[in-house]
Design an enzyme around this catalytic site. Structure first.
Site, PDB file in Angstrom:
ATOM      1  N   LYS A  22      -9.374  11.891   6.410  1.00  0.00           N
ATOM      2  CA  LYS A  22      -9.708  10.511   6.779  1.00  0.00           C
ATOM      3  C   LYS A  22      -8.838  10.062   7.954  1.00  0.00           C
ATOM      4  CE  LYS A  22      -7.795   7.017   4.346  1.00  0.00           C
ATOM      5  NZ  LYS A  22      -7.078   6.051   5.179  1.00  0.00           N
ATOM      6  N   ASN A  23      -7.534  10.365   7.863  1.00  0.00           N
ATOM      7  CA  ASN A  23      -6.596   9.841   8.859  1.00  0.00           C
ATOM      8  C   ASN A  23      -6.570  10.644  10.150  1.00  0.00           C
ATOM      9  OD1 ASN A  23      -6.086   7.841   7.082  1.00  0.00           O
ATOM     10  ND2 ASN A  23      -4.104   8.610   6.393  1.00  0.00           N
ATOM     11  N   ARG A  93      -7.393  -1.575   8.168  1.00  0.00           N
ATOM     12  CA  ARG A  93      -6.217  -1.636   9.048  1.00  0.00           C
ATOM     13  C   ARG A  93      -6.359  -0.672  10.215  1.00  0.00           C
ATOM     14  NH1 ARG A  93      -0.951  -2.471  10.248  1.00  0.00           N
ATOM     15  NH2 ARG A  93       0.000  -0.647  11.196  1.00  0.00           N
ATOM     16  N   CYS A 117      -1.670  -5.337   3.780  1.00  0.00           N
ATOM     17  CA  CYS A 117      -2.494  -4.920   2.641  1.00  0.00           C
ATOM     18  C   CYS A 117      -1.534  -4.772   1.462  1.00  0.00           C
ATOM     19  CB  CYS A 117      -3.221  -3.630   2.943  1.00  0.00           C
ATOM     20  SG  CYS A 117      -2.095  -2.274   3.170  1.00  0.00           S
ATOM     21  N   ARG A 122       2.512  -4.445   7.056  1.00  0.00           N
ATOM     22  CA  ARG A 122       1.806  -3.601   8.043  1.00  0.00           C
ATOM     23  C   ARG A 122       1.790  -4.248   9.434  1.00  0.00           C
ATOM     24  NH1 ARG A 122      -1.315   0.005   5.040  1.00  0.00           N
ATOM     25  NH2 ARG A 122      -1.235   1.398   6.814  1.00  0.00           N
ATOM     26  N   ASP A 305       1.740   9.020   0.932  1.00  0.00           N
ATOM     27  CA  ASP A 305       0.381   8.921   0.363  1.00  0.00           C
ATOM     28  C   ASP A 305       0.226   9.758  -0.899  1.00  0.00           C
ATOM     29  OD1 ASP A 305      -1.286   8.750   3.614  1.00  0.00           O
ATOM     30  OD2 ASP A 305      -0.141   7.295   2.453  1.00  0.00           O
ATOM     31  N   ILE A 327       8.885   4.687   3.144  1.00  0.00           N
ATOM     32  CA  ILE A 327       8.004   4.347   4.256  1.00  0.00           C
ATOM     33  C   ILE A 327       7.472   2.923   4.155  1.00  0.00           C
ATOM     34  CG2 ILE A 327       5.889   4.979   5.509  1.00  0.00           C
ATOM     35  CD1 ILE A 327       8.017   7.158   5.719  1.00  0.00           C
ATOM     36  N   ARG A 397     -12.550   4.275  -0.415  1.00  0.00           N
ATOM     37  CA  ARG A 397     -12.074   4.223   0.977  1.00  0.00           C
ATOM     38  C   ARG A 397     -11.489   5.568   1.390  1.00  0.00           C
ATOM     39  NH1 ARG A 397      -7.657   0.432   2.001  1.00  0.00           N
ATOM     40  NH2 ARG A 397      -7.813   1.590   3.924  1.00  0.00           N
TER      41      ARG A 397
HETATM   42  C1  EPZ Z   1      -0.697   5.796   8.654  1.00  0.00           C
HETATM   43  O1  EPZ Z   1      -0.567   4.403   8.573  1.00  0.00           O
HETATM   44  C2  EPZ Z   1      -1.752   6.187   7.630  1.00  0.00           C
HETATM   45  N1  EPZ Z   1      -3.012   5.523   7.976  1.00  0.00           N
HETATM   46  C3  EPZ Z   1      -1.304   5.760   6.234  1.00  0.00           C
HETATM   47  O2  EPZ Z   1      -2.278   6.206   5.312  1.00  0.00           O
HETATM   48  C4  EPZ Z   1       0.018   6.462   5.922  1.00  0.00           C
HETATM   49  O3  EPZ Z   1       0.456   6.046   4.648  1.00  0.00           O
HETATM   50  C5  EPZ Z   1       1.047   6.082   6.993  1.00  0.00           C
HETATM   51  O4  EPZ Z   1       0.549   6.453   8.304  1.00  0.00           O
HETATM   52  C6  EPZ Z   1       2.379   6.804   6.793  1.00  0.00           C
HETATM   53  O5  EPZ Z   1       2.171   8.184   6.802  1.00  0.00           O
HETATM   54  C7  EPZ Z   1      -3.777   6.061   8.959  1.00  0.00           C
HETATM   55  O6  EPZ Z   1      -3.431   7.081   9.562  1.00  0.00           O
HETATM   56  C8  EPZ Z   1      -5.071   5.377   9.241  1.00  0.00           C
HETATM   57  P1  EPZ Z   1       2.961   3.882  10.197  1.00  0.00           P
HETATM   58  P2  EPZ Z   1       0.214   3.601   9.744  1.00  0.00           P
HETATM   59  O7  EPZ Z   1       2.718   3.131  11.453  1.00  0.00           O
HETATM   60  O8  EPZ Z   1       0.087   4.319  11.009  1.00  0.00           O
HETATM   61  C9  EPZ Z   1       6.063   0.272   9.954  1.00  0.00           C
HETATM   62  C10 EPZ Z   1      -3.751   6.015   3.529  1.00  0.00           C
HETATM   63  O9  EPZ Z   1      -3.546   5.893   2.348  1.00  0.00           O
HETATM   64  N2  EPZ Z   1       5.444  -0.211  11.192  1.00  0.00           N
HETATM   65  O10 EPZ Z   1       3.302   5.335  10.255  1.00  0.00           O
HETATM   66  O11 EPZ Z   1      -0.234   2.192   9.658  1.00  0.00           O
HETATM   67  C11 EPZ Z   1       5.099   0.248   8.785  1.00  0.00           C
HETATM   68  O12 EPZ Z   1       5.061  -1.031   8.167  1.00  0.00           O
HETATM   69  C12 EPZ Z   1      -2.961   5.212   4.542  1.00  0.00           C
HETATM   70  O13 EPZ Z   1      -4.563   6.809   4.038  1.00  0.00           O
HETATM   71  C13 EPZ Z   1       6.018  -1.300  11.855  1.00  0.00           C
HETATM   72  O14 EPZ Z   1       7.009  -1.864  11.413  1.00  0.00           O
HETATM   73  O15 EPZ Z   1       1.710   3.703   9.237  1.00  0.00           O
HETATM   74  C14 EPZ Z   1       5.652   1.322   7.875  1.00  0.00           C
HETATM   75  O16 EPZ Z   1       6.703   0.760   7.117  1.00  0.00           O
HETATM   76  C15 EPZ Z   1      -2.086   4.217   3.836  1.00  0.00           C
HETATM   77  N3  EPZ Z   1       5.438  -1.741  13.002  1.00  0.00           N
HETATM   78  C16 EPZ Z   1       6.226   2.356   8.857  1.00  0.00           C
HETATM   79  O17 EPZ Z   1       6.388   1.669  10.113  1.00  0.00           O
HETATM   80  C17 EPZ Z   1       4.318  -1.143  13.540  1.00  0.00           C
HETATM   81  O18 EPZ Z   1       3.842  -1.575  14.609  1.00  0.00           O
HETATM   82  C18 EPZ Z   1       5.328   3.565   9.097  1.00  0.00           C
HETATM   83  O19 EPZ Z   1       4.047   3.065   9.358  1.00  0.00           O
HETATM   84  C19 EPZ Z   1       3.748  -0.040  12.850  1.00  0.00           C
HETATM   85  C20 EPZ Z   1       4.329   0.407  11.680  1.00  0.00           C
END
Ligand code: EPZ
Length: 422
Positions: A22-23, A93, A117, A122, A305, A327, A397
């Site tokens: 998916k990702n 998202r 979420c 996020r 995840d 995370i 999803r």
């Molecule tokens: C991706 O989310 C995945 N989603 C998530 O999968 C996955 O859990 C996550 O990476 C971590 O591996 C997709 O790829 C569509 P991050 P993402 O930016 O990119 C903070 C699932 O279940 N952050 O790596 O949104 C954030 O809050 C989903 O399939 C900021 O502070 O995650 C988190 O604490 C859930 N500012 C950390 O960084 C930002 O601008 C890592 O988030 C962006 C992120």
């Protein structure tokens, strides 16, 4: 509202398969904004989030066709509106992934700030700071953000912490920017590598994907290509943990064991016997799992995840375990639902302390987020009695045909329109 009705306990056994990731499918679909029409993408997972992304891009003017083997063809890639429909953006998202390609190709995008979420606020500050570094201007109007740029110019992007979609948006924004972009502290997930592979096949010049430093040399334009999405490592991990928890024998086909090293190490620690081949993993477990302590981490560490799924396995393990979530701020919602089934878990800030119990009992439980739902299904497969999982749109999803895959392994699981526990 549909529910899943699950009878337990059961022992999963047999062969199953994983869908495309998916990702990986989500950023690759978004990146087709940058490309000529004609791309053919195989192994698109049949998931709510994927149909949401296709609906979002279609609402903005693109045209796709999908065949019965879930191969998607981009029939038209020209966008007619640079405003992303808010209802579709708010439903997922990952809509944030259109930000880089839209500003790169059309010079602007107006998009609602994706809501937080269940698992945390996020924010998207890393994405917006990156776009400004590449020359875009950002303005806010209520809860939508307007990003504009006459042209994007390569720059050095240093992320204060790894961000998967932040890294992916940077690849897409920089692919056709003027000059060189260097990403430092880039996310190393296989899904980032898959996106880079897709973009390079379309003519981009990206090197270093999969390491913490990625170099992108901007090109004039991108053509199209044929690509197969990588297997979903989170779905594969979920199915393997389910096989171990139920003391079964499960072989997961069409997966990439190289993407699962941290997971396979923990399953071995839990006492599972693993048979690893090039594109399949077989897990066999003949006793209650041993407890496994872990801290989630960025790739190649233990994926956040799969945190909920490991807690579910620890809930019936023989002993104590400690699970730390590093995370996301709030990713333990599944714990209260597991406790309704008899699990013994205490949470202290970012850490869950689990005391394994001999057995769980069936209950009516609510899914809270995508991966938590999977953990509840796994717990229900081990619990005595008939469990009902509500709010299963979360599961749809992220897991294609979950009940079909689990039923083929011997699970008694069925989707029910309105099952009432009398
Ligand atoms: C991706 O989310 C995945 N989603 C998530 O999968 C996955 O859990 C996550 O990476 C971590 O591996 C997709 O790829 C569509 P991050 P993402 O930016 O990119 C903070 C699932 O279940 N952050 O790596 O949104 C954030 O809050 C989903 O399939 C900021 O502070 O995650 C988190 O604490 C859930 N500012 C950390 O960084 C930002 O601008 C890592 O988030 C962006 C992120």
């Amino acid at each position: 509202m549909h529910k899943l009705v699950i009878n337990g306990p059961c022992q999963l056994s047999g062969e199953t398969w994983v869908s495309g990731a998916k990702n990986s499918a989500l950023p690759i679909l978004a990146s087709t904004i940058l490309c000529e029409p004609g791309s053919v993408i195989h192994r698109i997972p049949h998931l709510k989030d994927v149909t949401s992304m296709v609906s979002l891009l279609s609402a903005m003017g693109m045209v796709f066709s999908v065949d019965d083997k879930l191969t998607l063809t981009v029939e038209k890639s020209a966008i007619e509106s640079t405003t992303a429909p808010s209802d579709l953006v708010k439903s997922m998202r990952a809509s944030i992934l259109i930000l880089g390609p839209m500003v790169s190709r059309y010079g602007e995008v107006v998009i609602d700030l994706p809501g937080g979420c269940a698992i945390g606020p996020r924010p998207i500050n890393f994405h917006l700071n990156m776009m400004e570094k590449l020359g875009a201007s950002i303005s806010f109007n209520g809860d939508s953000v307007h990003i504009k740029a006459d042209k994007l110019v390569g720059a050095e992007i240093v992320f204060e912490r790894e961000t998967v979609t932040g890294t992916e948006n940077t690849l897409m924004a920089a692919a056709c920017a003027e000059g060189r972009t260097v990403i430092k502290n880039a996310a190393r997930e296989p899904e980032v590598v898959d996106l880079a592979d897709f973009l390079n096949k379309c003519g981009a010049k990206i090197s270093g994907a999969g390491t913490s430093q990625i170099v992108i040399d901007g090109v004039e334009k991108l053509s199209n290509c044929e690509h197969t999405v990588v297997p979903d490592r989170i779905e594969a991990g979920t199915l393997l943990i389910a096989g171990a928890m139920t003391q079964g024998n499960v072989e997961v086909l069409d997966c990439n064991p190289g993407h699962l090293s941290s997971v396979l190490k923990l399953l071995t620690e839990a006492g599972a016997k693993l048979d690893v081949k090039d594109s399949s993993v077989k897990v066999s477990m003949s006793s209650r799992p041993k407890p496994v302590s872990l801290s989630t981490s960025v790739y190649p560490g233990v994926p956040t995840d799969l945190q909920a799924q490991f807690i579910a396995m620890n809930a019936i393990a023989e002993g104590e375990s400690v699970v730390q979530e590093t995370i996301f701020e709030n990713r333990f919602m599944h714990v209260s639902e597991l406790k309704r089934m008899g699990a013994k878990v205490n949470i202290d800030r970012d850490t869950a302390y689990v005391t394994g119990v001999d057995g769980l009992h069936a209950s009516v439980v609510k899914a809270t987020d995508l991966r938590a739902s999977a953990a509840l299904i796994m717990a229900a497969l081990c619990a005595k009695g008939t469990s009902v999982l509500e709010d299963i749109y979360h599961i749809d999803r992220g897991y294609a045909n979950i009940e079909e895959k689990l039923s083929s392994l011997g699970a008694h699981i069925r989707r029910h329109p309105n099952y009432m526990v009398l």
